[in-house]
Design a protein around this motif. Structure first.
Motif, mmCIF file in Angstrom:
data_model
loop_
_atom_site.group_PDB
_atom_site.id
_atom_site.type_symbol
_atom_site.label_atom_id
_atom_site.label_comp_id
_atom_site.label_asym_id
_atom_site.label_seq_id
_atom_site.Cartn_x
_atom_site.Cartn_y
_atom_site.Cartn_z
ATOM 1 N N THR A 46 -12.899 3.280 -10.486
ATOM 2 C CA THR A 46 -11.689 3.702 -9.776
ATOM 3 C C THR A 46 -12.004 3.925 -8.305
ATOM 4 O O THR A 46 -11.232 3.539 -7.415
ATOM 5 N N LEU A 47 -13.146 4.536 -8.031
ATOM 6 C CA LEU A 47 -13.589 4.737 -6.652
ATOM 7 C C LEU A 47 -13.722 3.407 -5.922
ATOM 8 O O LEU A 47 -13.188 3.232 -4.814
ATOM 9 N N LEU A 48 -14.414 2.450 -6.531
ATOM 10 C CA LEU A 48 -14.583 1.151 -5.885
ATOM 11 C C LEU A 48 -13.245 0.439 -5.704
ATOM 12 O O LEU A 48 -13.009 -0.191 -4.670
ATOM 13 N N GLY A 49 -12.384 0.528 -6.722
ATOM 14 C CA GLY A 49 -11.071 -0.105 -6.616
ATOM 15 C C GLY A 49 -10.270 0.453 -5.455
ATOM 16 O O GLY A 49 -9.580 -0.292 -4.733
ATOM 17 N N ALA A 50 -10.355 1.762 -5.241
ATOM 18 C CA ALA A 50 -9.637 2.377 -4.123
ATOM 19 C C ALA A 50 -10.229 1.925 -2.793
ATOM 20 O O ALA A 50 -9.486 1.582 -1.850
ATOM 21 N N LEU A 51 -11.557 1.887 -2.690
ATOM 22 C CA LEU A 51 -12.185 1.454 -1.448
ATOM 23 C C LEU A 51 -11.863 -0.003 -1.133
ATOM 24 O O LEU A 51 -11.670 -0.372 0.036
ATOM 25 N N ALA A 52 -11.780 -0.833 -2.171
ATOM 26 C CA ALA A 52 -11.497 -2.261 -1.984
ATOM 27 C C ALA A 52 -10.023 -2.546 -1.748
ATOM 28 O O ALA A 52 -9.663 -3.671 -1.403
ATOM 29 N N GLY A 53 -9.157 -1.548 -1.946
ATOM 30 C CA GLY A 53 -7.723 -1.764 -1.762
ATOM 31 C C GLY A 53 -7.016 -2.273 -2.998
ATOM 32 O O GLY A 53 -5.861 -2.680 -2.923
ATOM 33 N N LEU A 54 -7.697 -2.232 -4.136
ATOM 34 C CA LEU A 54 -7.102 -2.713 -5.383
ATOM 35 C C LEU A 54 -6.388 -1.603 -6.140
ATOM 36 O O LEU A 54 -5.547 -1.881 -6.992
ATOM 37 N N THR A 55 -6.738 -0.360 -5.846
ATOM 38 C CA THR A 55 -6.141 0.799 -6.508
ATOM 39 C C THR A 55 -5.530 1.711 -5.455
ATOM 40 O O THR A 55 -6.245 2.185 -4.562
ATOM 41 N N PRO A 56 -4.220 1.974 -5.510
ATOM 42 C CA PRO A 56 -3.589 2.815 -4.491
ATOM 43 C C PRO A 56 -4.012 4.278 -4.622
ATOM 44 O O PRO A 56 -4.259 4.772 -5.720
ATOM 45 N N LEU A 57 -4.089 4.959 -3.495
ATOM 46 C CA LEU A 57 -4.412 6.383 -3.481
ATOM 47 C C LEU A 57 -3.177 7.209 -3.806
ATOM 48 O O LEU A 57 -2.078 6.904 -3.355
ATOM 49 N N ASP A 58 -3.382 8.271 -4.571
ATOM 50 C CA ASP A 58 -2.341 9.280 -4.726
ATOM 51 C C ASP A 58 -2.438 10.306 -3.603
ATOM 52 O O ASP A 58 -1.433 10.852 -3.153
ATOM 53 N N GLU A 59 -3.658 10.552 -3.165
ATOM 54 C CA GLU A 59 -3.917 11.406 -2.012
ATOM 55 C C GLU A 59 -5.168 10.874 -1.333
ATOM 56 O O GLU A 59 -5.965 10.162 -1.934
ATOM 57 N N GLY A 60 -5.353 11.251 -0.046
ATOM 58 C CA GLY A 60 -6.601 10.927 0.620
ATOM 59 C C GLY A 60 -6.474 9.921 1.739
ATOM 60 O O GLY A 60 -5.367 9.507 2.122
ATOM 61 N N GLU A 61 -7.651 9.516 2.235
ATOM 62 C CA GLU A 61 -7.714 8.612 3.387
ATOM 63 C C GLU A 61 -9.028 7.842 3.351
ATOM 64 O O GLU A 61 -10.061 8.375 2.939
ATOM 65 N N ILE A 62 -8.990 6.589 3.779
ATOM 66 C CA ILE A 62 -10.181 5.742 3.871
ATOM 67 C C ILE A 62 -10.220 5.144 5.267
ATOM 68 O O ILE A 62 -9.224 4.580 5.737
ATOM 69 N N SER A 63 -11.380 5.261 5.932
ATOM 70 C CA SER A 63 -11.515 4.673 7.263
ATOM 71 C C SER A 63 -12.872 4.001 7.398
ATOM 72 O O SER A 63 -13.858 4.419 6.784
#
Length: 347
Positions: A46-63
């Protein structure tokens, strides 16, 4: 040839799953490699999916390098526009394209002329140990060769960050060792997040190790430090160690009838704090049966080299002949050499 640049990655991802929330913060310095380990279902993919843009965040930020890619709930950058590539367990090469065209896909998508992209692809195939294979299609490549092409394709796209999702898990031991060595060389200086179940991969590839349990980080630090003094039972199993919790009594570790001593200076200092909650860490190979403290056998586990006799005072690894007469529910005597034991503060 352009080598992928080192980028700073800052992320705090929160994704709600059915039974828990994956809530993980990661900060990577430019060029740093961080390994992420934990049980299956802990939230690593799930972490990798969020970083790759495949899994949407419910909260948080990636930069990445200060550029915000995702900020829940409104901002989300498409996977192809993030400068982040994901290399998974399967190579997922385009079957109708040659190895050269697979590797050239990223540069061509970025507007690099076809002839230049193909030349870059041949250079990358050389770099991953596959010279002269550019005209082959995936069906004519072995599993290990396909994974090498996948690495070349990922790096030819000049990513800012590389994500590894257990890329060695489907390979045989010899091929996995070869690919591990190649990854270590080719990812030097590239900001990388590597999910793995193998402590060998973490020790070989990463600067820092993060342990994830039920969506939360339970321990992080330099790889060898985490593996040598695991803070939880999950971390201990990952490290291949036994971990017991007890208290400091009279300069030793005490848990019920079990009393353990250590020759390690740091451990001895901790054990002098009377009543302090301690964890004792030791390899199962250090446990001896037949003398010492009574322990109750819970179950037996076969291993490639023998049998793990699991007790309420840790597990012992013994030859099959020694375990032949032992049954769950039996009481055995256990002892552990002081030079093989380390203590750590327990939460």
């Amino acid at each position: 040839m352009t080598i992928p640049g080192a980028a700073e990655l800052r992320a705090r991802i929160a994704v709600r799953r059915r039974d828990f929330v994956v809530d993980i913060a990661l900060d990577l310095a430019p060029g740093e490699t961080v390994a992420v380990m934990g049980r299956s279902g802990a939230g690593k993919s799930t972490l990798l999916g969020a970083l790759a843009g495949l899994t949407p965040l419910d909260e948080g930020e990636i930069s990445v390098d200060g550029r915000v890619l995702d900020r829940a709930p409104r901002l989300r950058t498409a996977p192809m526009e993030r400068g982040i590539v994901l290399l998974g367990q399967e190579a997922r090469l385009f079957p109708h394209l040659t190895a050269r065209e697979n590797v050239a896909f990223g540069p061509r998508s970025a507007g690099v002329p076809a002839s230049v992209a193909r030349s870059l692809a041949d250079e990358w195939l050389d770099r991953v140990g596959l010279p002269g294979t550019g005209d082959r299609r995936p069906a004519r490549l072995s599993g290990g060769e396909q994974q090498r092409v996948a690495v070349a394709r990922a790096l030819a796209a000049e990513p800012r960050v590389v994500l590894l999702d257990e890329p060695l898990v489907a390979l045989d031991a010899v091929t996995a060792s070869e690919i591990r060595a190649m990854l270590l060389e080719r990812l030097a200086g590239v900001t990388t997040v590597a999910v793995t179940h193998d402590a060998i991969d973490a020790a070989a590839l990463a600067d820092r190790l993060v342990i994830v349990e039920r969506g939360r980080v339970t321990q992080e630090g330099p790889v060898r430090e985490v593996l040598s003094v695991p803070a939880t039972d999950v971390a201990a199993r990952i490290a291949g160690l036994e971990r017991l919790e007890g208290v400091a009594r009279g300069g030793a570790f005490v848990r019920g009838q079990l009393r353990l001593e250590s020759t390690d200076a740091t451990s001895l200092a901790l054990a002098r704090t009377e009543g302090m909650a301690l964890a004792a860490v030791f390899p199962a190979s250090a446990v001896r049966l037949g003398e010492g403290t009574p322990a109750l056998v819970s179950h037996l586990e076969p291993t490639p080299t023998g049998v793990r006799v699991v007790t309420d005072h840790g597990a012992a690894e013994v030859p099959p002949a020694e375990a032949a007469s032992i049954r769950p529910g039996d009481t055995v005597l256990v002892s552990i050499a002081a030079e093989r034991v380390r203590f750590a503060a327990a939460s």
